[in-house]
Design a protein around this motif. Structure first.
Motif, PDB file in Angstrom:
ATOM      1  N   LEU A  43       0.794  -1.224   0.000  1.00  0.00           N
ATOM      2  CA  LEU A  43       0.000   0.000   0.000  1.00  0.00           C
ATOM      3  C   LEU A  43       0.830   1.280   0.000  1.00  0.00           C
ATOM      4  CD1 LEU A  43      -2.893  -1.107   2.339  1.00  0.00           C
ATOM      5  CD2 LEU A  43      -3.005  -0.672  -0.123  1.00  0.00           C
ATOM      6  N   GLU A  44       2.120   1.187   0.221  1.00  0.00           N
ATOM      7  CA  GLU A  44       2.973   2.372   0.128  1.00  0.00           C
ATOM      8  C   GLU A  44       3.472   2.580  -1.295  1.00  0.00           C
ATOM      9  OE1 GLU A  44       5.941   2.081   3.202  1.00  0.00           O
ATOM     10  OE2 GLU A  44       4.467   2.504   4.767  1.00  0.00           O
ATOM     11  N   ASP A  45       3.020   1.761  -2.208  1.00  0.00           N
ATOM     12  CA  ASP A  45       3.392   1.816  -3.616  1.00  0.00           C
ATOM     13  C   ASP A  45       2.168   2.286  -4.405  1.00  0.00           C
ATOM     14  OD1 ASP A  45       5.654   0.490  -5.498  1.00  0.00           O
ATOM     15  OD2 ASP A  45       3.675   0.239  -6.409  1.00  0.00           O
ATOM     16  N   PRO A  46       2.317   2.969  -5.525  1.00  0.00           N
ATOM     17  CA  PRO A  46       1.140   3.373  -6.312  1.00  0.00           C
ATOM     18  C   PRO A  46       0.454   2.201  -7.018  1.00  0.00           C
ATOM     19  CG  PRO A  46       3.153   4.152  -7.364  1.00  0.00           C
ATOM     20  CD  PRO A  46       3.551   3.540  -6.056  1.00  0.00           C
ATOM     21  N   LEU A  97     -14.630  -8.403  -6.446  1.00  0.00           N
ATOM     22  CA  LEU A  97     -13.533  -7.694  -7.100  1.00  0.00           C
ATOM     23  C   LEU A  97     -13.938  -6.262  -7.438  1.00  0.00           C
ATOM     24  CD1 LEU A  97     -10.651  -7.752  -8.143  1.00  0.00           C
ATOM     25  CD2 LEU A  97     -11.543  -8.656 -10.316  1.00  0.00           C
ATOM     26  N   ARG A  98     -15.160  -6.063  -7.895  1.00  0.00           N
ATOM     27  CA  ARG A  98     -15.631  -4.702  -8.184  1.00  0.00           C
ATOM     28  C   ARG A  98     -15.661  -3.858  -6.907  1.00  0.00           C
ATOM     29  NH1 ARG A  98     -19.475  -7.612 -11.540  1.00  0.00           N
ATOM     30  NH2 ARG A  98     -18.774  -7.410 -13.702  1.00  0.00           N
ATOM     31  N   ALA A  99     -16.126  -4.448  -5.809  1.00  0.00           N
ATOM     32  CA  ALA A  99     -16.190  -3.720  -4.535  1.00  0.00           C
ATOM     33  C   ALA A  99     -14.788  -3.339  -4.050  1.00  0.00           C
ATOM     34  CB  ALA A  99     -16.914  -4.553  -3.478  1.00  0.00           C
ATOM     35  N   VAL A 100     -13.849  -4.257  -4.167  1.00  0.00           N
ATOM     36  CA  VAL A 100     -12.481  -3.995  -3.724  1.00  0.00           C
ATOM     37  C   VAL A 100     -11.835  -2.933  -4.614  1.00  0.00           C
ATOM     38  CG1 VAL A 100     -10.184  -4.991  -3.405  1.00  0.00           C
ATOM     39  CG2 VAL A 100     -12.214  -6.291  -2.710  1.00  0.00           C
ATOM     40  N   THR A 101     -12.027  -3.046  -5.914  1.00  0.00           N
ATOM     41  CA  THR A 101     -11.466  -2.066  -6.852  1.00  0.00           C
ATOM     42  C   THR A 101     -12.026  -0.677  -6.559  1.00  0.00           C
ATOM     43  OG1 THR A 101     -11.248  -3.802  -8.523  1.00  0.00           O
ATOM     44  CG2 THR A 101     -11.146  -1.521  -9.296  1.00  0.00           C
ATOM     45  N   ARG A 102     -13.326  -0.613  -6.368  1.00  0.00           N
ATOM     46  CA  ARG A 102     -13.971   0.673  -6.047  1.00  0.00           C
ATOM     47  C   ARG A 102     -13.366   1.243  -4.758  1.00  0.00           C
ATOM     48  NH1 ARG A 102     -18.682  -0.973  -6.543  1.00  0.00           N
ATOM     49  NH2 ARG A 102     -18.951  -1.727  -4.422  1.00  0.00           N
ATOM     50  N   HIS A 103     -13.218   0.399  -3.741  1.00  0.00           N
ATOM     51  CA  HIS A 103     -12.643   0.848  -2.468  1.00  0.00           C
ATOM     52  C   HIS A 103     -11.234   1.413  -2.673  1.00  0.00           C
ATOM     53  CE1 HIS A 103     -11.703   0.923   1.818  1.00  0.00           C
ATOM     54  NE2 HIS A 103     -10.515   0.473   1.444  1.00  0.00           N
ATOM     55  N   VAL A 104     -10.405   0.701  -3.395  1.00  0.00           N
ATOM     56  CA  VAL A 104      -9.021   1.141  -3.606  1.00  0.00           C
ATOM     57  C   VAL A 104      -8.988   2.491  -4.299  1.00  0.00           C
ATOM     58  CG1 VAL A 104      -6.925   0.644  -4.945  1.00  0.00           C
ATOM     59  CG2 VAL A 104      -7.951  -1.141  -3.523  1.00  0.00           C
ATOM     60  N   PHE A 105      -9.725   2.644  -5.386  1.00  0.00           N
ATOM     61  CA  PHE A 105      -9.651   3.885  -6.144  1.00  0.00           C
ATOM     62  C   PHE A 105     -10.398   5.042  -5.482  1.00  0.00           C
ATOM     63  CE2 PHE A 105      -8.667   1.104  -9.979  1.00  0.00           C
ATOM     64  CZ  PHE A 105      -7.314   1.419  -9.948  1.00  0.00           C
ATOM     65  N   GLU A 106     -11.382   4.754  -4.643  1.00  0.00           N
ATOM     66  CA  GLU A 106     -12.089   5.829  -3.953  1.00  0.00           C
ATOM     67  C   GLU A 106     -11.390   6.274  -2.676  1.00  0.00           C
ATOM     68  OE1 GLU A 106     -16.153   4.564  -3.396  1.00  0.00           O
ATOM     69  OE2 GLU A 106     -16.670   4.978  -5.487  1.00  0.00           O
ATOM     70  N   HIS A 107     -10.592   5.409  -2.064  1.00  0.00           N
ATOM     71  CA  HIS A 107      -9.992   5.731  -0.769  1.00  0.00           C
ATOM     72  C   HIS A 107      -8.476   5.891  -0.781  1.00  0.00           C
ATOM     73  CE1 HIS A 107     -13.781   5.257   1.357  1.00  0.00           C
ATOM     74  NE2 HIS A 107     -13.984   4.192   0.623  1.00  0.00           N
ATOM     75  N   LEU A 108      -7.831   5.486  -1.837  1.00  0.00           N
ATOM     76  CA  LEU A 108      -6.367   5.567  -1.912  1.00  0.00           C
ATOM     77  C   LEU A 108      -5.982   6.424  -3.113  1.00  0.00           C
ATOM     78  CD1 LEU A 108      -5.641   1.793  -1.163  1.00  0.00           C
ATOM     79  CD2 LEU A 108      -5.574   3.705   0.458  1.00  0.00           C
ATOM     80  N   ASP A 109      -5.940   7.715  -2.896  1.00  0.00           N
ATOM     81  CA  ASP A 109      -5.733   8.684  -3.985  1.00  0.00           C
ATOM     82  C   ASP A 109      -4.439   8.485  -4.750  1.00  0.00           C
ATOM     83  OD1 ASP A 109      -8.143   9.884  -3.362  1.00  0.00           O
ATOM     84  OD2 ASP A 109      -7.218  11.397  -2.076  1.00  0.00           O
ATOM     85  N   GLU A 110      -3.403   7.994  -4.090  1.00  0.00           N
ATOM     86  CA  GLU A 110      -2.098   7.847  -4.744  1.00  0.00           C
ATOM     87  C   GLU A 110      -2.016   6.615  -5.644  1.00  0.00           C
ATOM     88  OE1 GLU A 110      -2.146   5.555  -0.996  1.00  0.00           O
ATOM     89  OE2 GLU A 110      -2.801   7.552  -1.517  1.00  0.00           O
ATOM     90  N   VAL A 111      -2.994   5.731  -5.580  1.00  0.00           N
ATOM     91  CA  VAL A 111      -2.964   4.509  -6.382  1.00  0.00           C
ATOM     92  C   VAL A 111      -3.352   4.826  -7.822  1.00  0.00           C
ATOM     93  CG1 VAL A 111      -4.029   2.243  -6.726  1.00  0.00           C
ATOM     94  CG2 VAL A 111      -3.375   2.985  -4.427  1.00  0.00           C
TER      95      VAL A 111
END
Length: 189
Positions: free
Chosen positions: A82-85, A107-121
């Motif tokens: 998670l410290e990586d983009p 997978l859709r829920a996890v992807t949505r979570h990552v892109f909505e909550h981890l701005d640097e990703v």
């Protein structure tokens, strides 16, 4: 995000592996077989040691229960690097919920979570064994793109190594609902 036309049926709930969720995590990982993971069966001692060593929660790793609105807890996901983009995904559904199309929802829920909550990703990656056709279809169905086929790189208990197949989704593709193809040609080589 354009991909979510209806309310999601799966929510991510942060897991407290060294706290309130420890016993549930131990039970989940020892009572289910994960045939496409490096260690398909794990003992209580192995799981307890991995929890204590921080495998499910550390500076670069967070874990979540996958809670379905009607079915309850259906699995877990671990997000690594998670410290990586470009973080990595470890998705596990309980045996009783496999083969029901819930992998794509998860997978859709996890992807949505990552892109909505981890701005640097900017890119989100997952890998699976070459013979895990259900997960490979799930990646493609959810807009992920195959980026690599690592020959004989996945250790198999009691057998010859198999290929590891890597898929990823770019933030810009997720936001636009498009897919950027991988340029496989090597001009001039």
């Amino acid at each position: 995000m354009t991909a979510a036309a209806t309310a999601p049926s799966i929510a991510l709930r942060r897991l407290a592996p060294r706290g309130a969720d420890r016993d549930h995590l131990l039970t989940f990982l020892t009572s289910n077989v994960f045939p496409f993971h490096v260690m398909s069966r794990r003992t209580t001692g192995e799981v307890a040691a991995s929890i204590d060593e921080g495998a499910f929660e550390n500076d670069e790793t967070r874990s979540f229960w996958l809670d379905h609105a009607e079915l309850g807890r259906i699995g877990l996901v671990r997000l690594e690097d998670l410290e990586d983009p470009t973080p990595l995904l470890d998705l596990r559904l309980a045996e009783e919920f496999r083969g029901r199309g819930l992998g794509a929802e998860a997978l859709r829920a996890v992807t949505r979570h990552v892109f909505e909550h981890l701005d640097e990703v900017t890119r989100f990656e997952g890998q699976t064994r070459e013979d895990n056709l259900a997960m490979r279809r799930t990646f493609v169905r959810c807009g992920w793109v195959k980026e690599a086929h690592y020959r004989e790189s996945w250790p198999v208990e009691g057998g010859a190594p198999l290929a590891s197949v890597a898929y990823a989704i770019l933030r810009r593709d997720w936001e636009s609902g498009t897919t950027t193809p991988v340029p496989w040609e090597e001009p001039g080589l």
